[in-house]
Design an enzyme around this catalytic site. Structure first.
Site, PDB file in Angstrom:
ATOM      1  CG  HIS A 104     -52.777  31.102  86.626  1.00 16.12           C
ATOM      2  ND1 HIS A 104     -52.217  32.181  86.006  1.00 16.12           N
ATOM      3  CD2 HIS A 104     -53.813  31.590  87.348  1.00 16.12           C
ATOM      4  CE1 HIS A 104     -52.875  33.288  86.346  1.00 16.12           C
ATOM      5  NE2 HIS A 104     -53.858  32.944  87.147  1.00 16.12           N
ATOM      6  CG  ASP A 163     -56.022  36.638  90.462  1.00 21.62           C
ATOM      7  OD1 ASP A 163     -55.042  37.371  90.261  1.00 21.62           O
ATOM      8  OD2 ASP A 163     -56.152  35.517  89.941  1.00 21.62           O
TER       9      ASP A 163
HETATM   10  C1  3PY Z   1     -56.944  32.907  92.998  1.00 15.34           C
HETATM   11  O1  3PY Z   1     -56.810  32.655  94.196  1.00 15.34           O
HETATM   12  O2  3PY Z   1     -56.863  34.045  92.534  1.00 15.34           O
HETATM   13  C2  3PY Z   1     -57.219  31.821  92.075  1.00 15.34           C
HETATM   14  O3  3PY Z   1     -57.717  32.062  91.018  1.00 15.34           O
HETATM   15  C3  3PY Z   1     -56.838  30.448  92.436  1.00 15.34           C
HETATM   16  O4  3PY Z   1     -56.010  29.891  91.468  1.00 15.34           O
END
Ligand code: 3PY
Length: 250
Positions: free
Chosen positions: A46, A174
């Site tokens: 990211h 996520d």
């Molecule tokens: C998340 O919290 O989804 C991550 O991958 C952290 O960047």
């Protein structure tokens, strides 16, 4: 290989890390030099970091005494190979959503006969071992982490924890999104607790992304061994906003 993160994890000690999203060697060196920082995540998933930045960033982190860990954009073997060849002391692979994906990741990170990694480690910062000895040492010492951030991975967590990885690294944002649950709510915390328990049962390092020291302290206390503390961009944003508020009262 001389890998500070591996040494810390093998000694059973807590490993706090920083998170780099900006392609700046100055920022990477500054974070790596901060006392008690053991690893710096170089975020090519990211962050604004791409393939051509990896060598300089990994080497400046390693030169300042911390372990550079590259988060690749996806589990593709060629991305994994290039990150390791650039000098990463370890890898983080996002969206490791099933045991089958994790098996592919293990194959991509290991030299034969265990896996399929091609030999070209001339630029790694973790060498210290010349010639053919590097392959054996790399298979043994590089720190391989997979991100658990999908309900299928939670479902298959027992199987995932029995594969040849070192670290089970929760991506909480996520995970909440893909589960369709509230961040920090009951279902989210139950999944996190299930992942932690499976990692501990199978002697894998339980790890988790955190955005601030308060969250990190809570996760360390819960039993996680490896936790991020914050990111470069979050530090800048929150510290600048706080000073601005002090200055203007707004
Ligand atoms: C998340 O919290 O989804 C991550 O991958 C952290 O960047």
């Amino acid at each position: 290989l001389n890998i500070p993160l591996r040494q810390k994890l093998d000694a059973g000690e807590l490993a706090a890390g920083g998170w780099l999203t900006l392609p700046s060697t100055a920022i990477a060196g500054t974070i790596a030099r901060t006392p008690n920082v053991c690893w710096v995540l170089i975020d090519a998933e990211h962050g604004l970091i791409n393939d051509t930045h990896l060598y300089d960033l990994a080497n400046v982190v390693a030169a300042n005494g911390a372990s550079p860990i590259v988060r690749v954009p996806a589990e593709e073997p060629w991305l994994i190979k290039r990150a390791l060849d650039a000098g990463a002391h370890g890898l983080m692979v996002p969206m490791a959503n099933s045991a089958e994906i994790v098996r592919g990741i293990v194959r991509a990170t290991k030299y034969p006969p265990v896996g399929i990694r091609g030999f070209g480690p001339m630029f790694t910062s973790a060498t210290g071992v010349l010639g053919g000895g590097y392959a054996t040492a790399a298979n043994r010492d590089l720190v391989i982490s997979v991100q658990i951030e999908h309900p299928q991975a939670v479902e298959e967590i027992e199987e995932i924890c029995q594969e040849g990885i070192d670290v089970v690294f929760i991506g909480p944002f996520d995970l909440a999104l893909s589960m369709g649950v509230e961040f920090g709510g009951e279902a989210h915390e139950a999944a996190i607790a299930k992942i932690l328990a499976a990692a501990q049962k199978h002697k894998k390092v339980a790890a988790m992304f955190c955005l601030n020291g308060e969250q990190s302290a809570k996760r360390f206390a819960q039993g996680f061994q490896m936790v991020s503390v914050t990111t470069d961009i979050d530090t800048l944003t929150s510290a600048f906003a706080a000073e601005l508020t002090t200055a203007t009262g707004k």
